[in-house]
Write a protein that holds these residues in place. Structure first.
Motif, PDB file in Angstrom:
ATOM      1  N   LEU A  68      34.364  42.651  45.968  1.00 13.42           N
ATOM      2  CA  LEU A  68      35.408  41.630  46.023  1.00 13.42           C
ATOM      3  C   LEU A  68      36.378  41.797  44.856  1.00 13.42           C
ATOM      4  CD1 LEU A  68      35.703  39.135  47.966  1.00 13.42           C
ATOM      5  CD2 LEU A  68      35.053  37.776  45.990  1.00 13.42           C
ATOM      6  N   ILE A  69      35.810  41.885  43.647  1.00  5.04           N
ATOM      7  CA  ILE A  69      36.664  42.007  42.470  1.00  5.04           C
ATOM      8  C   ILE A  69      37.441  43.319  42.515  1.00  5.04           C
ATOM      9  CG2 ILE A  69      36.680  42.221  39.955  1.00  5.04           C
ATOM     10  CD1 ILE A  69      34.278  40.308  39.933  1.00  5.04           C
ATOM     11  N   GLY A  70      36.746  44.414  42.859  1.00  7.68           N
ATOM     12  CA  GLY A  70      37.411  45.713  42.903  1.00  7.68           C
ATOM     13  C   GLY A  70      38.561  45.733  43.885  1.00  7.68           C
ATOM     14  N   VAL A  71      38.312  45.277  45.113  1.00 12.94           N
ATOM     15  CA  VAL A  71      39.340  45.347  46.151  1.00 12.94           C
ATOM     16  C   VAL A  71      40.510  44.417  45.831  1.00 12.94           C
ATOM     17  CG1 VAL A  71      39.832  44.860  48.568  1.00 12.94           C
ATOM     18  CG2 VAL A  71      37.782  46.124  47.958  1.00 12.94           C
ATOM     19  N   PHE A  72      40.213  43.189  45.426  1.00 10.72           N
ATOM     20  CA  PHE A  72      41.301  42.251  45.171  1.00 10.72           C
ATOM     21  C   PHE A  72      42.167  42.703  43.997  1.00 10.72           C
ATOM     22  CE2 PHE A  72      39.579  39.207  48.101  1.00 10.72           C
ATOM     23  CZ  PHE A  72      40.718  38.544  48.507  1.00 10.72           C
ATOM     24  N   ALA A  73      41.508  43.152  42.933  1.00  7.36           N
ATOM     25  CA  ALA A  73      42.272  43.619  41.774  1.00  7.36           C
ATOM     26  C   ALA A  73      43.154  44.795  42.181  1.00  7.36           C
ATOM     27  CB  ALA A  73      41.327  44.019  40.647  1.00  7.36           C
TER      28      ALA A  73
ATOM     29  N   THR B 280      42.115  44.390  28.570  1.00  9.65           N
ATOM     30  CA  THR B 280      41.440  43.640  29.625  1.00  9.65           C
ATOM     31  C   THR B 280      40.362  42.751  29.028  1.00  9.65           C
ATOM     32  OG1 THR B 280      41.620  45.749  30.783  1.00  9.65           O
ATOM     33  CG2 THR B 280      40.636  43.946  31.985  1.00  9.65           C
ATOM     34  N   THR B 281      39.568  43.291  28.097  1.00  7.08           N
ATOM     35  CA  THR B 281      38.520  42.504  27.454  1.00  7.08           C
ATOM     36  C   THR B 281      39.113  41.274  26.787  1.00  7.08           C
ATOM     37  OG1 THR B 281      37.516  44.632  26.959  1.00  7.08           O
ATOM     38  CG2 THR B 281      36.528  42.708  25.942  1.00  7.08           C
ATOM     39  N   LEU B 282      40.190  41.497  26.069  1.00  5.31           N
ATOM     40  CA  LEU B 282      40.865  40.409  25.357  1.00  5.31           C
ATOM     41  C   LEU B 282      41.330  39.341  26.343  1.00  5.31           C
ATOM     42  CD1 LEU B 282      41.427  40.413  22.302  1.00  5.31           C
ATOM     43  CD2 LEU B 282      43.824  40.814  22.861  1.00  5.31           C
ATOM     44  N   LEU B 283      41.940  39.802  27.447  1.00 11.44           N
ATOM     45  CA  LEU B 283      42.459  38.867  28.452  1.00 11.44           C
ATOM     46  C   LEU B 283      41.333  38.039  29.048  1.00 11.44           C
ATOM     47  CD1 LEU B 283      45.103  41.023  30.327  1.00 11.44           C
ATOM     48  CD2 LEU B 283      45.504  38.791  29.303  1.00 11.44           C
ATOM     49  N   VAL B 284      40.235  38.714  29.411  1.00 11.83           N
ATOM     50  CA  VAL B 284      39.127  37.988  30.041  1.00 11.83           C
ATOM     51  C   VAL B 284      38.575  36.944  29.083  1.00 11.83           C
ATOM     52  CG1 VAL B 284      36.848  38.203  31.076  1.00 11.83           C
ATOM     53  CG2 VAL B 284      38.556  39.923  31.533  1.00 11.83           C
ATOM     54  N   CYS B 285      38.478  37.304  27.792  1.00 11.89           N
ATOM     55  CA  CYS B 285      37.980  36.349  26.808  1.00 11.89           C
ATOM     56  C   CYS B 285      38.856  35.112  26.774  1.00 11.89           C
ATOM     57  CB  CYS B 285      37.957  36.977  25.418  1.00 11.89           C
ATOM     58  SG  CYS B 285      36.788  38.299  25.291  1.00 11.89           S
ATOM     59  N   TYR B 286      40.168  35.316  26.859  1.00  8.71           N
ATOM     60  CA  TYR B 286      41.081  34.185  26.794  1.00  8.71           C
ATOM     61  C   TYR B 286      41.070  33.364  28.070  1.00  8.71           C
ATOM     62  CZ  TYR B 286      43.377  34.564  22.344  1.00  8.71           C
ATOM     63  OH  TYR B 286      43.644  34.518  21.016  1.00  8.71           O
ATOM     64  N   LEU B 287      40.885  34.041  29.207  1.00  3.69           N
ATOM     65  CA  LEU B 287      41.021  33.374  30.505  1.00  3.69           C
ATOM     66  C   LEU B 287      39.717  32.736  30.987  1.00  3.69           C
ATOM     67  CD1 LEU B 287      43.070  36.149  32.327  1.00  3.69           C
ATOM     68  CD2 LEU B 287      43.946  33.917  31.692  1.00  3.69           C
ATOM     69  N   ASN B 288      38.717  32.581  30.143  1.00  2.00           N
ATOM     70  CA  ASN B 288      37.396  32.117  30.558  1.00  2.00           C
ATOM     71  C   ASN B 288      36.786  33.112  31.536  1.00  2.00           C
ATOM     72  OD1 ASN B 288      37.847  29.699  29.169  1.00  2.00           O
ATOM     73  ND2 ASN B 288      38.806  28.803  30.989  1.00  2.00           N
ATOM     74  N   PRO B 289      35.631  33.674  31.188  1.00  2.00           N
ATOM     75  CA  PRO B 289      35.023  34.662  32.087  1.00  2.00           C
ATOM     76  C   PRO B 289      34.811  34.092  33.479  1.00  2.00           C
ATOM     77  CG  PRO B 289      33.874  34.612  29.990  1.00  2.00           C
ATOM     78  CD  PRO B 289      34.865  33.502  29.954  1.00  2.00           C
ATOM     79  N   GLY B 290      35.040  34.919  34.459  1.00  2.00           N
ATOM     80  CA  GLY B 290      34.886  34.473  35.850  1.00  2.00           C
ATOM     81  C   GLY B 290      35.543  35.465  36.759  1.00  2.00           C
ATOM     82  N   LYS B 291      35.308  35.301  38.064  1.00  2.00           N
ATOM     83  CA  LYS B 291      35.819  36.266  39.023  1.00  2.00           C
ATOM     84  C   LYS B 291      37.339  36.364  38.981  1.00  2.00           C
ATOM     85  CE  LYS B 291      33.275  35.176  42.589  1.00  2.00           C
ATOM     86  NZ  LYS B 291      32.757  34.876  43.919  1.00  2.00           N
ATOM     87  N   LEU B 292      38.003  35.181  39.011  1.00  2.00           N
ATOM     88  CA  LEU B 292      39.451  35.171  39.099  1.00  2.00           C
ATOM     89  C   LEU B 292      40.085  35.819  37.880  1.00  2.00           C
ATOM     90  CD1 LEU B 292      41.663  34.147  41.011  1.00  2.00           C
ATOM     91  CD2 LEU B 292      41.911  32.201  39.467  1.00  2.00           C
ATOM     92  N   SER B 293      39.560  35.464  36.694  1.00  2.00           N
ATOM     93  CA  SER B 293      40.175  36.030  35.501  1.00  2.00           C
ATOM     94  C   SER B 293      39.907  37.526  35.406  1.00  2.00           C
ATOM     95  CB  SER B 293      39.681  35.316  34.245  1.00  2.00           C
ATOM     96  OG  SER B 293      38.293  35.203  34.276  1.00  2.00           O
ATOM     97  N   LEU B 294      38.759  37.964  35.922  1.00  2.00           N
ATOM     98  CA  LEU B 294      38.503  39.407  35.962  1.00  2.00           C
ATOM     99  C   LEU B 294      39.559  40.102  36.813  1.00  2.00           C
ATOM    100  CD1 LEU B 294      34.649  39.869  36.381  1.00  2.00           C
ATOM    101  CD2 LEU B 294      36.074  40.782  34.561  1.00  2.00           C
ATOM    102  N   ILE B 295      39.804  39.519  38.002  1.00  2.00           N
ATOM    103  CA  ILE B 295      40.792  40.123  38.907  1.00  2.00           C
ATOM    104  C   ILE B 295      42.157  40.179  38.242  1.00  2.00           C
ATOM    105  CG2 ILE B 295      42.018  39.781  41.089  1.00  2.00           C
ATOM    106  CD1 ILE B 295      39.433  38.669  42.248  1.00  2.00           C
ATOM    107  N   VAL B 296      42.566  39.053  37.652  1.00  2.00           N
ATOM    108  CA  VAL B 296      43.883  39.005  37.010  1.00  2.00           C
ATOM    109  C   VAL B 296      43.970  40.025  35.884  1.00  2.00           C
ATOM    110  CG1 VAL B 296      45.406  37.571  35.594  1.00  2.00           C
ATOM    111  CG2 VAL B 296      44.315  36.604  37.620  1.00  2.00           C
ATOM    112  N   ALA B 297      42.942  40.025  35.032  1.00  2.00           N
ATOM    113  CA  ALA B 297      42.986  40.907  33.870  1.00  2.00           C
ATOM    114  C   ALA B 297      43.006  42.378  34.278  1.00  2.00           C
ATOM    115  CB  ALA B 297      41.797  40.637  32.964  1.00  2.00           C
ATOM    116  N   ILE B 298      42.209  42.722  35.287  1.00  5.64           N
ATOM    117  CA  ILE B 298      42.171  44.131  35.710  1.00  5.64           C
ATOM    118  C   ILE B 298      43.499  44.533  36.325  1.00  5.64           C
ATOM    119  CG2 ILE B 298      41.089  45.792  37.275  1.00  5.64           C
ATOM    120  CD1 ILE B 298      38.489  44.190  36.953  1.00  5.64           C
ATOM    121  N   SER B 299      44.082  43.646  37.161  1.00  9.50           N
ATOM    122  CA  SER B 299      45.331  44.058  37.812  1.00  9.50           C
ATOM    123  C   SER B 299      46.488  44.131  36.821  1.00  9.50           C
ATOM    124  CB  SER B 299      45.671  43.149  38.992  1.00  9.50           C
ATOM    125  OG  SER B 299      45.207  41.862  38.801  1.00  9.50           O
TER     126      SER B 299
END
Lengths: 240, 268
Positions: B75-80, B122-141
């Motif tokens: 899910l995370i891979g495809v959406f990102a 990406t690590t920095l972004l995820v830390c700021y965005l609260n870990p979770g699926k959505l923030s992972l997708i946003v940070a990776i993309s």
């Protein structure tokens, strides 16, 4: 005077970092009357196509002016002049979007210019160019060069442009197709009084089709009189 | 005459791998023998017939975790990748079509984004965005659209010189129609293959981030399983049935998307 240019110049920047410039066209002054065909004759790389693309509003001139019905027009063309000044290219096989069936490209002018459209109207208009309904459903790669060039021409004539730049429209075609295209263009000119800029490196064809011939060399243009062109002195020795 | 389509073995193999993982991701409730969240007193069990891959430190069934992890990872891979490809394509279209100042701005932005180390940002972004699926997708993309944008731009620049695009301009066609009806369909093969490559890249990044403990809490991806295997002594104790399967799954999925992306493009 339908089209007049004043010191039309195009200078291409060479690759980034290099200060070298390439001259596409230099101080081009040409005139084109209503119902007239002028020829731009020159070897390849002489700048004929550059001039043609500037005239049809596809290339931004570095300097100089273009007048259409004595009104100055500038890149990019909009409104009336966008509709009335058109260009037909040398390579019919890439004149249509290769990813779409021909009909999708053919209906575009009707939509853009709000011309009454039905499939019957379209079929009738292409039949005058020797094409049939089944051609419309094919992709451009499944049609011959002659068929595609006739389709390209029919597409342009749908909205009846007053000026057409013909950039070597027949050089990729066989003799029969060449004749067909030239005859269609002549007929259209007689009917509507359209003006043509005929770009070619074929001397005989130029003399056959054109009322006046301009010779193009290294981006400079001079009108021919009795088969000879005298270029202004300053253009001598200009390198490409 | 139409050319007969040549069989492209790498693409077929890749598609089969992707297909299997997609099926697992969709039907994970039916396929998993246990609910991976349920804990039990049977901790650190070796693989046996009841627990195919043993149990972890909380007595959760690792095989079921792996199956449910497929869904999260895919899910995370495809959406990102979809977002990254869309952003990259749009930037490339704008850049190539308008040229001039727009092109220079987007090219600079791309170079800038490329120069920033991806994983660190990406690590920095995820830390700021609260870990979770959505923030992972946003940070990776946010960090992975650059390659697509650059490759598509150069392809579009050659396409812009084609007469049919010039004719569209000459008959006064709208910019948006030229971009999305005439330019985009002619690069759809590259868009698709770049998209498949992006999925593999995104899955790798997701695995790395989840391994660092920045994944979704409570819902384990393959990277998260690895995270727990590492931090709950699975690796030190040599419980290879715990840490090897997520590594193999990630590698296989990445390989699948790479094969499709790389060879799908080469065929053209």
């Amino acid at each position: 005077m339908r089209i007049r240019t004043e010191k039309l110049t195009k200078i291409y920047d060479s690759r980034t970092g290099s200060s070298e410039k390439t001259i596409g066209a230099l101080d081009v002054d040409i005139t084109l009357d209503k119902g007239e065909t002028i020829g731009l004759f020159g070897s390849s790389g002489s700048g004929k196509s550059t001039i043609g693309q500037m005239l049809s509003g596809l290339l931004k001139p570095t300097s100089g002016k273009i007048f259409y019905d004595e009104k100055e027009i500038s890149y990019p063309f909009r409104g009336k002049e966008r509709r009335n000044i058109q260009i037909l290219f040398q390579h019919p096989e890439v004149s249509f979007n290769p990813a779409l069936p021909l009909i999708k490209s053919m209906v575009e002018p009707y939509k853009i210019f709000n011309i009454e459209y039905s499939k019957e109207i379209l079929i009738e208009s292409i039949q005058r160019f020797g094409l049939h309904e089944e051609h419309l459903l094919r992709k451009p790669s499944e049609l011959s060069g002659g068929e595609l060039q006739r389709a390209a021409l029919s597409r342009l004539l749908t909205f009846e442009p007053e000026v057409m730049v013909l950039d070597e429209p027949t050089s990729m075609l066989d003799v029969i197709s060449q004749g067909q295209i030239i005859n269609m263009l002549r007929e259209y000119q007689r009917e509507k009084g359209a003006s043509f800029v005929f770009i070619s490196h074929n001397r005989t064809l130029c003399e056959m089709v054109c009322d006046r011939i301009y010779r193009v060399e290294h981006g400079c243009v001079a009108q021919e009189t009795d088969g000879a062109a005298s270029f202004p002195e300053k253009t001598q020795g200009v390198s490409q | 005459m139409r050319k007969k389509k040549k069989k492209n073995l790498p693409v077929i193999v890749g598609s089969v791998i992707i297909g299997i993982f997609i099926v697992i991701a969709i039907f994970c409730e039916q396929l998993a023998p246990y609910d991976p969240a349920i804990t039990s007193i049977n901790v650190y069990q070796r693989p046996d017939s009841a627990h195919l891959l043993g149990t972890n430190d909380l007595g959760q069934d690792i095989f079921s975790e792996l199956i449910y992890g497929t869904r999260v990872s895919m899910l995370i891979g495809v959406f990102a990748a979809v977002i990254a490809t869309l952003v990259g394509t749009t930037f490339a279209l704008l850049s190539a079509y308008y040229g001039g100042i727009v092109d220079r701005l987007i090219t600079s932005l791309t170079s800038l984004a490329m120069a920033v180390p991806g994983l660190a940002l990406t690590t920095l972004l995820v830390c700021y965005l609260n870990p979770g699926k959505l923030s992972l997708i946003v940070a990776i993309s946010i960090t992975s659209w650059t390659g697509t944008a650059r490759i598509l731009r150069s392809r579009l620049l050659t396409l812009m010189e084609e007469p049919f695009i010039k004719i569209e301009k000459a008959i006064g066609q709208k910019d948006s129609v030229i971009m999305f009806k005439h330019l985009a369909p002619n690069i759809k093969d590259i868009i698709l293959s770049r998209g498949a490559m992006s999925v593999s890249g995104a899955m790798m990044t997701e695995a790395s981030l989840s391994f660092l403990g920045l994944g979704e809490f409570g819902e384990k991806s393959w990277g998260s399983i690895l995270h727990y295997a590492f931090f709950r002594n699975g690796v030190i104790r040599g419980l290879y049935w715990w840490y090897l399967p997520p590594i193999i799954c990630t590698s296989l999925a990445v390989l699948g998307f790479m094969l499709v992306g790389y060879y799908g493009q080469q065929n053209k």
